[in-house]
Write an enzyme that holds these catalytic residues in place. Structure first.
Site, short mmCIF file in Angstrom:
data_model
loop_
_atom_site.label_atom_id
_atom_site.label_comp_id
_atom_site.label_asym_id
_atom_site.label_seq_id
_atom_site.Cartn_x
_atom_site.Cartn_y
_atom_site.Cartn_z
N ASP A 239 42.53 42.28 48.34
CA ASP A 239 43.35 41.07 47.82
C ASP A 239 43.34 39.48 47.12
O ASP A 239 42.29 38.53 48.64
CB ASP A 239 45.16 40.91 48.23
CG ASP A 239 45.58 39.46 47.37
OD1 ASP A 239 47.03 40.79 47.17
OD2 ASP A 239 45.49 39.30 46.30
N ASP B 94 45.19 42.31 40.96
CA ASP B 94 44.05 41.51 42.22
C ASP B 94 43.79 42.50 43.47
O ASP B 94 43.55 41.64 44.65
CB ASP B 94 44.66 40.33 42.08
CG ASP B 94 45.33 39.87 43.19
OD1 ASP B 94 46.07 40.68 43.30
OD2 ASP B 94 45.14 38.72 43.91
N GLU B 95 43.96 43.50 43.51
CA GLU B 95 44.85 44.20 45.08
C GLU B 95 44.25 45.02 45.12
O GLU B 95 44.61 46.02 43.68
CB GLU B 95 45.70 43.96 45.91
CG GLU B 95 46.85 44.55 44.97
CD GLU B 95 47.94 44.44 45.84
OE1 GLU B 95 48.16 43.96 46.72
OE2 GLU B 95 49.04 43.97 45.40
#
Ligand code: TTP
Ligand code: MG
Length: 393
Positions: free
Chosen positions: A11, A106-107
């Site tokens: 992340d 974003d992960e």
């Protein structure tokens, strides 16, 4: 004892704000807030760690963030740029395992079970990923490693920013014990309050309960919470192409029974999910809605459809399902929409000679809306039914 730690969660740190600091070096080391304008009623998307020291957080009104730190730099969301970087990050991650499940911009989870011989220990793989993301893109990413998804995600958050944290099987119960119940996946504000009322504040409180107790009190979610509290999570990392469905759901801050609001949610969710399908060249063969009432009683209603990825068709079908299944208008705590039986678009389906005129029209509208969103951002165009009522003339 040989302990397996084969699941990794990666992340990025303060993602949107970090990209802004990357692109504009004069912002580095400064409080940066990304979100709606100070003068609108917008909310903060995220902020740099420098801004977090002032108490600024995601989802806070921008005006409040301004009061907390007037000298912060306030910037609008530049989604196009973040998507571009996000793609590059996932390309780096995919070098380490073909089993990658992207969770958000974003992960992602990686199942690294088969990668140790090639790259070394889980910790080594974590370090390599961190080094590569930093050297190739100039961003820091936090990595959590454990033996299941819940704990890997928890681990990536424990050492942020720029963290690397491993939770082994023998440490799990002890690490979980003092944490607030809100750290359990699926426990939002409302559920937390409900659990607090039952005298349950920490994950340790759940660990100390007999197995069936919580299930008796709050239904099937109780069983799930009990398992997670004991570090049990059987969900596999599901790579995109094997994913059988995609979905969106919302837990409401207050229970609602407003059908107009639910219909708006359907329009919004259908638009988001169908756009994702179009981007990935997929069609959905079923539409499912999920309604969960204040007692955690959950019903789902599904319909099998001719495979499609049209906003309008999915919206229509989901609305029909809602009208058939929500006659008693009981207050709801959650509403969800998911699209299942995913299959790739074949070249035949892409431009079928036998397509009806209305289907071709829907496709043209979807395509135009996609192009506008690609150029001007996700909020650039919406269906009129999503506008606040006062805006509809
Ligand atoms: P997060 O990973 O939750 O947050 P983050 O990357 O900014 O910070 P952290 O270091 O704690 O991981 O979300 C990723 C991006 O998603 C974030 O940069 C902005 C966007 N986002 C929103 O737009 N609204 C929100 O409420 C949240 C939580 C995130
Ligand atoms: Mg992040």
């Amino acid at each position: 004892m040989v302990e397996s730690t084969n699941i990794m969660h990666c992340d990025l740190d303060a993602f949107f704000a970090s990209v802004e600091q990357l692109d504009n070096p004069s912002l580095r080391g400064k409080p940066v807030v990304v979100g709606g304008s100070i003068h609108s009623r917008g909310v903060v998307s995220t902020c740099s760690y420098e801004a977090r020291k002032f108490g600024i957080r995601s989802a806070m009104p921008v005006a409040q963030a301004y009061r907390l730190c007037p000298r912060a730099v306030f910037l609008p969301v530049n989604m196009q740029r973040y998507l571009e970087i996000s793609k590059q990050v996932f390309t780096i991650l995919s070098r380490y395992s073909p089993i990658m499940e992207v969770i958000s911009i974003d992960e992602a989870f990686l199942d690294i079970s088969g990668c140790f011989r090639l790259f070394g220990s889980p910790e080594k793989i974590g370090c390599l990923i961190k080094e590569q993301v930093y050297s190739e893109l100039g961003l820091t990413i936090s990595v959590g490693i454990s033996y299941n998804k819940f704990l890997a995600k928890l681990a990536s958050d424990m050492d942020k920013p720029d963290g690397l944290c491993i939770i082994t099987e023998s440490q799990a119960l002890k690490i979980l014990r003092p944490l607030p119940v809100s750290k359990i996946w699926g426990v939002g504000e409302k559920t937390e309050q409900r659990l607090n009322k039952l005298g349950i504040k920490t994950i340790g409180d759940i660990q100390d309960l007999p197995p069936g107790w919580l299930e008796d009190k709050i239904g099937s979610a109780g069983r799930l919470f009990w398992e997670l509290a004991h570090g049990i999570d059987k969900r596999a990392v599901e790579p995109e192409h094997e994913r059988k469905s995609i979905g969106r759901e919302e837990t409401f801050p207050e229970d609602i029974n407003d059908i107009v609001y639910l219909e708006k949610l359907i329009v919004q969710f259908a638009a988001e999910l169908c756009r994702k399908l179009r981007q990935e060249g997929l069609l959905a063969g079923s539409v499912t809605i999920k309604l969960r009432d204040s007692n955690f009683k959950t019903i789902t209603r599904s319909k099998t459809i001719t495979p499609c990825n049209s906003d309008i068709i999915v919206t229509r079908i989901a609305s029909d399902l809602l009208h058939h299944s929500y006659k008693n208008k009981q207050p709801l705590r959650l509403f969800g929409l998911s699209l299942g039986h995913l299959s790739p678009v074949t070249s035949l389906e892409q431009g079928s000679l036998f397509e009806s005129q209305s289907n071709a029209d829907y496709k043209a509208i979807d395509q135009l809306m996609d192009e506008i969103r690609d150029r001007f951002g996700p909020g650039a165009i919406n269906r009129a039914s999503l506008l606040p009522d006062k805006d509809i003339k």
